[in-house]
Design a protein around this motif. Structure first.
Motif, PDB file in Angstrom:
ATOM      1  N   PHE A 207      -1.509  15.444  -3.977  1.00 34.13           N
ATOM      2  CA  PHE A 207      -1.124  13.972  -3.563  1.00 34.13           C
ATOM      3  C   PHE A 207       0.373  13.891  -3.507  1.00 34.13           C
ATOM      4  N   ALA A 208       1.363  14.411  -4.060  1.00 35.66           N
ATOM      5  CA  ALA A 208       2.690  14.349  -3.931  1.00 35.66           C
ATOM      6  C   ALA A 208       2.973  14.874  -2.308  1.00 35.66           C
ATOM      7  N   ALA A 209       2.215  15.948  -1.989  1.00 31.15           N
ATOM      8  CA  ALA A 209       2.626  16.489  -0.632  1.00 31.15           C
ATOM      9  C   ALA A 209       2.035  15.514   0.576  1.00 31.15           C
ATOM     10  N   GLY A 210       1.286  14.666   0.033  1.00 30.92           N
ATOM     11  CA  GLY A 210       0.573  13.627   1.149  1.00 30.92           C
ATOM     12  C   GLY A 210       1.556  12.327   1.011  1.00 30.92           C
ATOM     13  N   ILE A 211       2.148  12.020   0.129  1.00 28.08           N
ATOM     14  CA  ILE A 211       2.697  10.857  -0.164  1.00 28.08           C
ATOM     15  C   ILE A 211       4.498  10.899   0.068  1.00 28.08           C
ATOM     16  N   ILE A 212       4.915  12.123  -0.230  1.00 27.56           N
ATOM     17  CA  ILE A 212       6.343  12.282  -0.020  1.00 27.56           C
ATOM     18  C   ILE A 212       6.766  11.705   1.297  1.00 27.56           C
ATOM     19  N   PRO A 213       6.179  12.140   2.401  1.00 23.71           N
ATOM     20  CA  PRO A 213       6.675  11.960   3.792  1.00 23.71           C
ATOM     21  C   PRO A 213       6.880  10.621   4.024  1.00 23.71           C
ATOM     22  N   PHE A 214       5.907   9.556   3.464  1.00 20.97           N
ATOM     23  CA  PHE A 214       5.778   8.104   3.720  1.00 20.97           C
ATOM     24  C   PHE A 214       6.979   7.573   2.674  1.00 20.97           C
ATOM     25  N   LEU A 215       7.292   8.139   1.679  1.00 23.73           N
ATOM     26  CA  LEU A 215       8.353   7.638   0.782  1.00 23.73           C
ATOM     27  C   LEU A 215       9.824   8.079   1.422  1.00 23.73           C
ATOM     28  N   VAL A 216       9.963   9.273   1.911  1.00 26.41           N
ATOM     29  CA  VAL A 216      11.208   9.917   2.193  1.00 26.41           C
ATOM     30  C   VAL A 216      11.599   9.620   3.514  1.00 26.41           C
ATOM     31  N   LEU A 217      10.766   9.491   4.705  1.00 22.61           N
ATOM     32  CA  LEU A 217      11.051   9.479   6.013  1.00 22.61           C
ATOM     33  C   LEU A 217      11.608   8.032   6.408  1.00 22.61           C
ATOM     34  N   PRO A 218      10.956   6.776   5.699  1.00 20.33           N
ATOM     35  CA  PRO A 218      11.870   5.452   6.033  1.00 20.33           C
ATOM     36  C   PRO A 218      13.238   5.755   5.863  1.00 20.33           C
ATOM     37  N   PHE A 219      13.757   6.323   4.954  1.00 19.42           N
ATOM     38  CA  PHE A 219      15.118   6.125   4.477  1.00 19.42           C
ATOM     39  C   PHE A 219      15.986   7.017   5.566  1.00 19.42           C
ATOM     40  N   LEU A 220      15.453   8.247   5.990  1.00 19.49           N
ATOM     41  CA  LEU A 220      16.088   9.092   6.793  1.00 19.49           C
ATOM     42  C   LEU A 220      16.031   8.651   8.381  1.00 19.49           C
ATOM     43  N   LEU A 221      15.053   8.116   8.721  1.00 19.82           N
ATOM     44  CA  LEU A 221      14.918   7.289  10.014  1.00 19.82           C
ATOM     45  C   LEU A 221      15.557   6.164  10.478  1.00 19.82           C
ATOM     46  N   ASN A 222      16.211   5.641   9.323  1.00 19.17           N
ATOM     47  CA  ASN A 222      16.934   4.240   9.526  1.00 19.17           C
ATOM     48  C   ASN A 222      18.400   4.375   9.948  1.00 19.17           C
TER      49      ASN A 222
END
Length: 60
Positions: free
Chosen positions: A45-60
């Protein structure tokens, strides 16, 4: 050009985590070790959720 850290967190780390979690789930079920099974499920579940938590901060 894409941000290298975004590619890392969206295409590299989640599949590695998912493969490790499937191995843990299989090992836990076959050896009747509930701890391995639970860790595998949480990691999956962490593998599925981590991109949604981390990417918004990296792409801003």
């Amino acid at each position: 050009m894409a941000n290298p850290s975004a590619i890392l967190f969206s295409h590299i780390i989640p599949p590695i985590m998912a493969v490790i979690s499937v191995i843990l789930i299989c090992a836990g079920v076959m050896d009747k070790k509930n701890v391995y099974t639970i860790i595998g499920i949480i990691l999956f579940f962490a593998a599925g959720i981590i991109p949604f938590l981390v990417l918004p901060f990296l792409l801003n």
